[in-house]
Design a protein around this motif. Structure first.
Motif, PDB file in Angstrom:
ATOM      1  N   MET A 113       0.828  -0.860   0.128  1.00  0.00           N
ATOM      2  CA  MET A 113       0.001  -0.116  -0.194  1.00  0.00           C
ATOM      3  C   MET A 113       0.941   1.320   0.012  1.00  0.00           C
ATOM      4  O   MET A 113       1.979   1.239   0.665  1.00  0.00           O
ATOM      5  CB  MET A 113      -0.862   0.043   1.288  1.00  0.00           C
ATOM      6  N   ASN A 114       0.494   2.208  -0.818  1.00  0.00           N
ATOM      7  CA  ASN A 114       1.367   3.556  -0.841  1.00  0.00           C
ATOM      8  C   ASN A 114       0.851   4.720   0.015  1.00  0.00           C
ATOM      9  O   ASN A 114      -0.460   5.012  -0.443  1.00  0.00           O
ATOM     10  CB  ASN A 114       1.239   4.056  -2.324  1.00  0.00           C
ATOM     11  N   ASN A 115       1.411   4.873   0.947  1.00  0.00           N
ATOM     12  CA  ASN A 115       0.960   6.018   2.007  1.00  0.00           C
ATOM     13  C   ASN A 115       1.710   7.248   1.649  1.00  0.00           C
ATOM     14  O   ASN A 115       1.408   8.166   2.548  1.00  0.00           O
ATOM     15  CB  ASN A 115       1.260   5.539   3.322  1.00  0.00           C
ATOM     16  N   ILE A 116       2.250   7.499   0.500  1.00  0.00           N
ATOM     17  CA  ILE A 116       2.496   8.736   0.314  1.00  0.00           C
ATOM     18  C   ILE A 116       1.586   9.939   0.173  1.00  0.00           C
ATOM     19  O   ILE A 116       0.739   9.483  -0.926  1.00  0.00           O
ATOM     20  CB  ILE A 116       3.558   8.592  -1.136  1.00  0.00           C
ATOM     21  N   ILE A 117       1.763  11.038   0.771  1.00  0.00           N
ATOM     22  CA  ILE A 117       0.393  12.053   0.808  1.00  0.00           C
ATOM     23  C   ILE A 117       0.684  12.570  -0.627  1.00  0.00           C
ATOM     24  O   ILE A 117      -0.315  13.060  -1.426  1.00  0.00           O
ATOM     25  CB  ILE A 117       0.556  13.075   1.838  1.00  0.00           C
ATOM     26  N   GLY A 118       1.924  13.204  -1.229  1.00  0.00           N
ATOM     27  CA  GLY A 118       2.225  13.728  -2.530  1.00  0.00           C
ATOM     28  C   GLY A 118       1.983  15.291  -2.445  1.00  0.00           C
ATOM     29  O   GLY A 118       2.226  15.957  -3.435  1.00  0.00           O
ATOM     30  N   TYR A 119       1.641  15.843  -1.281  1.00  0.00           N
ATOM     31  CA  TYR A 119       1.646  17.358  -1.360  1.00  0.00           C
ATOM     32  C   TYR A 119       2.147  17.766  -0.071  1.00  0.00           C
ATOM     33  O   TYR A 119       2.157  17.021   1.156  1.00  0.00           O
ATOM     34  CB  TYR A 119       0.146  17.779  -1.497  1.00  0.00           C
ATOM     35  N   GLY A 120       2.372  19.165   0.112  1.00  0.00           N
ATOM     36  CA  GLY A 120       2.683  19.633   1.400  1.00  0.00           C
ATOM     37  C   GLY A 120       2.190  21.160   1.462  1.00  0.00           C
ATOM     38  O   GLY A 120       1.634  21.513   0.373  1.00  0.00           O
ATOM     39  N   ILE A 121       2.244  21.674   2.783  1.00  0.00           N
ATOM     40  CA  ILE A 121       1.981  23.157   2.937  1.00  0.00           C
ATOM     41  C   ILE A 121       3.293  23.672   2.640  1.00  0.00           C
ATOM     42  O   ILE A 121       4.475  23.588   3.401  1.00  0.00           O
ATOM     43  CB  ILE A 121       1.183  23.277   4.183  1.00  0.00           C
ATOM     44  N   PHE A 122       3.406  24.709   1.868  1.00  0.00           N
ATOM     45  CA  PHE A 122       4.672  25.568   1.604  1.00  0.00           C
ATOM     46  C   PHE A 122       4.491  26.995   1.828  1.00  0.00           C
ATOM     47  O   PHE A 122       3.348  27.656   1.623  1.00  0.00           O
ATOM     48  CB  PHE A 122       5.268  25.305   0.313  1.00  0.00           C
ATOM     49  N   ASP A 123       5.423  27.884   2.257  1.00  0.00           N
ATOM     50  CA  ASP A 123       5.542  29.208   2.258  1.00  0.00           C
ATOM     51  C   ASP A 123       5.874  29.718   0.897  1.00  0.00           C
ATOM     52  O   ASP A 123       6.889  29.514   0.375  1.00  0.00           O
ATOM     53  CB  ASP A 123       6.464  29.593   3.379  1.00  0.00           C
ATOM     54  N   PHE A 124       5.038  30.613   0.394  1.00  0.00           N
ATOM     55  CA  PHE A 124       5.015  31.144  -0.976  1.00  0.00           C
ATOM     56  C   PHE A 124       5.993  32.033  -1.115  1.00  0.00           C
ATOM     57  O   PHE A 124       6.216  33.001  -0.392  1.00  0.00           O
ATOM     58  CB  PHE A 124       3.753  31.568  -1.607  1.00  0.00           C
ATOM     59  N   GLU A 125       7.105  31.569  -1.652  1.00  0.00           N
ATOM     60  CA  GLU A 125       8.381  32.627  -1.773  1.00  0.00           C
ATOM     61  C   GLU A 125       8.714  33.350  -0.787  1.00  0.00           C
ATOM     62  O   GLU A 125       9.315  34.459  -0.759  1.00  0.00           O
ATOM     63  CB  GLU A 125       8.173  33.402  -3.163  1.00  0.00           C
ATOM     64  N   GLY A 126       8.717  32.574   0.531  1.00  0.00           N
ATOM     65  CA  GLY A 126       9.206  33.442   1.742  1.00  0.00           C
ATOM     66  C   GLY A 126       8.330  34.649   2.142  1.00  0.00           C
ATOM     67  O   GLY A 126       8.676  35.306   3.064  1.00  0.00           O
ATOM     68  N   THR A 127       7.076  34.757   1.763  1.00  0.00           N
ATOM     69  CA  THR A 127       6.087  35.654   1.810  1.00  0.00           C
ATOM     70  C   THR A 127       5.400  35.239   3.152  1.00  0.00           C
ATOM     71  O   THR A 127       4.648  36.273   3.765  1.00  0.00           O
ATOM     72  CB  THR A 127       5.148  35.875   0.878  1.00  0.00           C
ATOM     73  N   GLY A 128       5.507  34.288   3.721  1.00  0.00           N
ATOM     74  CA  GLY A 128       4.733  33.856   4.808  1.00  0.00           C
ATOM     75  C   GLY A 128       3.173  33.351   4.597  1.00  0.00           C
ATOM     76  O   GLY A 128       2.598  32.720   5.320  1.00  0.00           O
ATOM     77  N   MET A 129       2.792  33.401   3.159  1.00  0.00           N
ATOM     78  CA  MET A 129       1.529  33.019   2.775  1.00  0.00           C
ATOM     79  C   MET A 129       1.622  31.538   2.430  1.00  0.00           C
ATOM     80  O   MET A 129       2.485  31.058   1.911  1.00  0.00           O
ATOM     81  CB  MET A 129       1.178  33.758   1.411  1.00  0.00           C
ATOM     82  N   LEU A 130       0.735  30.604   3.276  1.00  0.00           N
ATOM     83  CA  LEU A 130       0.929  29.423   3.105  1.00  0.00           C
ATOM     84  C   LEU A 130       0.110  28.578   2.082  1.00  0.00           C
ATOM     85  O   LEU A 130      -1.260  29.027   1.889  1.00  0.00           O
ATOM     86  CB  LEU A 130       0.632  28.512   4.380  1.00  0.00           C
ATOM     87  N   GLU A 131       0.329  27.721   1.078  1.00  0.00           N
ATOM     88  CA  GLU A 131      -0.293  27.316   0.283  1.00  0.00           C
ATOM     89  C   GLU A 131      -0.064  25.871   0.063  1.00  0.00           C
ATOM     90  O   GLU A 131       0.947  25.358   0.299  1.00  0.00           O
ATOM     91  CB  GLU A 131      -0.103  28.095  -1.061  1.00  0.00           C
ATOM     92  N   ILE A 132      -1.054  24.885  -0.566  1.00  0.00           N
ATOM     93  CA  ILE A 132      -0.670  23.404  -0.954  1.00  0.00           C
ATOM     94  C   ILE A 132       0.029  23.602  -2.099  1.00  0.00           C
ATOM     95  O   ILE A 132      -0.326  24.005  -3.305  1.00  0.00           O
ATOM     96  CB  ILE A 132      -1.857  22.901  -1.141  1.00  0.00           C
ATOM     97  N   GLU A 133       1.142  22.775  -2.415  1.00  0.00           N
ATOM     98  CA  GLU A 133       1.775  22.184  -3.558  1.00  0.00           C
ATOM     99  C   GLU A 133       1.968  20.824  -3.628  1.00  0.00           C
ATOM    100  O   GLU A 133       2.123  20.217  -2.434  1.00  0.00           O
ATOM    101  CB  GLU A 133       3.058  23.125  -3.601  1.00  0.00           C
TER     102      GLU A 133
END
Length: 81
Positions: free
Chosen positions: A1-21
């Protein structure tokens, strides 16, 4: 079974704005849009596009919906006016 989520929460270009990528090395999603759709299914709250400021130059689904992130996006929009 593959448990890889495949996405994460990232800080967009060091702005502090958080998004899924997507995590490219996991090869689970072809695009960030696919990763966001899965994150929503997984229960991560995302800011609806219509809630984003008209002058926000990154109006797309994927921004994490927290009071702190909304404030950070508002401050970013004030700076780019």
């Amino acid at each position: 079974m593959n448990n890889i989520i495949g996405y994460g929460i990232f800080d967009f270009e060091g702005t502090g704005m958080l998004e899924i990528e997507k995590i490219d090395s996991d090869n689970k999603f072809r695009s960030d849009k696919e990763a966001v759709r899965q994150a929503i299914k997984d229960g991560i709250k995302i800011i609806p596009i219509e809630d984003l400021s008209e002058n926000f130059d990154r109006r797309y689904l994927g921004w994490i919906d927290t009071p702190e992130n909304r404030k950070c996006i508002e401050e970013y929009c004030r700076r780019i006016k």
